[in-house]
Scaffold this motif. Structure first.
Motif, PDB file in Angstrom:
ATOM      1  N   ALA A  23       0.880  -1.206  -0.086  1.00 27.83           N
ATOM      2  CA  ALA A  23      -0.075   0.111   0.135  1.00 27.83           C
ATOM      3  C   ALA A  23       0.841   1.259   0.033  1.00 27.83           C
ATOM      4  N   GLY A  24       0.568   2.149  -0.862  1.00 23.06           N
ATOM      5  CA  GLY A  24       1.295   3.571  -1.018  1.00 23.06           C
ATOM      6  C   GLY A  24       2.331   3.420  -1.967  1.00 23.06           C
ATOM      7  N   THR A  41      -1.297   4.578  -8.019  1.00 26.03           N
ATOM      8  CA  THR A  41      -0.612   4.220  -6.697  1.00 26.03           C
ATOM      9  C   THR A  41      -1.392   3.018  -5.889  1.00 26.03           C
ATOM     10  N   ARG A  43      -3.351   1.044  -3.176  1.00 28.86           N
ATOM     11  CA  ARG A  43      -4.297   1.428  -2.095  1.00 28.86           C
ATOM     12  C   ARG A  43      -4.090   0.511  -0.888  1.00 28.86           C
ATOM     13  N   GLN A  44      -3.502  -0.797  -1.385  1.00 33.52           N
ATOM     14  CA  GLN A  44      -3.491  -2.037  -0.372  1.00 33.52           C
ATOM     15  C   GLN A  44      -2.312  -2.875  -0.948  1.00 33.52           C
ATOM     16  N   ASP A  56     -11.903   3.417 -10.008  1.00 35.93           N
ATOM     17  CA  ASP A  56     -13.195   2.972  -8.949  1.00 35.93           C
ATOM     18  C   ASP A  56     -14.190   2.350  -9.851  1.00 35.93           C
ATOM     19  N   HIS A  78      -8.323  -6.004  -5.172  1.00 35.21           N
ATOM     20  CA  HIS A  78      -7.522  -5.026  -4.814  1.00 35.21           C
ATOM     21  C   HIS A  78      -7.769  -3.754  -5.630  1.00 35.21           C
ATOM     22  N   LYS A  79      -7.375  -2.650  -4.802  1.00 34.12           N
ATOM     23  CA  LYS A  79      -7.547  -1.293  -5.302  1.00 34.12           C
ATOM     24  C   LYS A  79      -6.217  -0.745  -5.825  1.00 34.12           C
ATOM     25  N   HIS A  80      -6.197  -0.138  -6.818  1.00 39.27           N
ATOM     26  CA  HIS A  80      -4.807   0.689  -7.423  1.00 39.27           C
ATOM     27  C   HIS A  80      -4.752   1.655  -6.452  1.00 39.27           C
TER      28      HIS A  80
END
Length: 80
Positions: A23-24, A41, A43-44, A56, A78-80
């Motif tokens: 993440a990050g 980026t 997010r997790q 999103d 998983h989110k970007h």
């Protein structure tokens, strides 16, 4: 370093191809059809081989991979 790959610039999901995505982190992705790079980026944390959302999405949105609809988003990725 390439962290994820996608076939088409309009794809909504890509596949993580390196270990250790946290993440990050700013991630580099290769858009295969255009032979160009993109960045997002994380997010997790994302394990190698897992799909990652590139934008999103709401539950029920159509997922695109290789420029083709592959299903509906279920909210479990998983989110970007």
């Amino acid at each position: 370093m390439i962290h994820f790959v996608l076939h088409d610039a309009n794809d909504s999901v890509a596949v993580v191809v390196t270990e250790g995505v946290k993440a990050g982190m700013e991630l580099s992705g290769w858009i295969m059809d255009d032979d160009r790079m993109t960045r997002v980026t994380a997010r997790q944390d994302i394990p190698i081989g897992q799909k990652v959302d590139l934008r999103d999405m709401a539950v029920g949105d159509i997922e695109l991979k290789k420029g083709i609809a592959i299903g509906k988003y279920c909210g479990m990725r998983h989110k970007h």
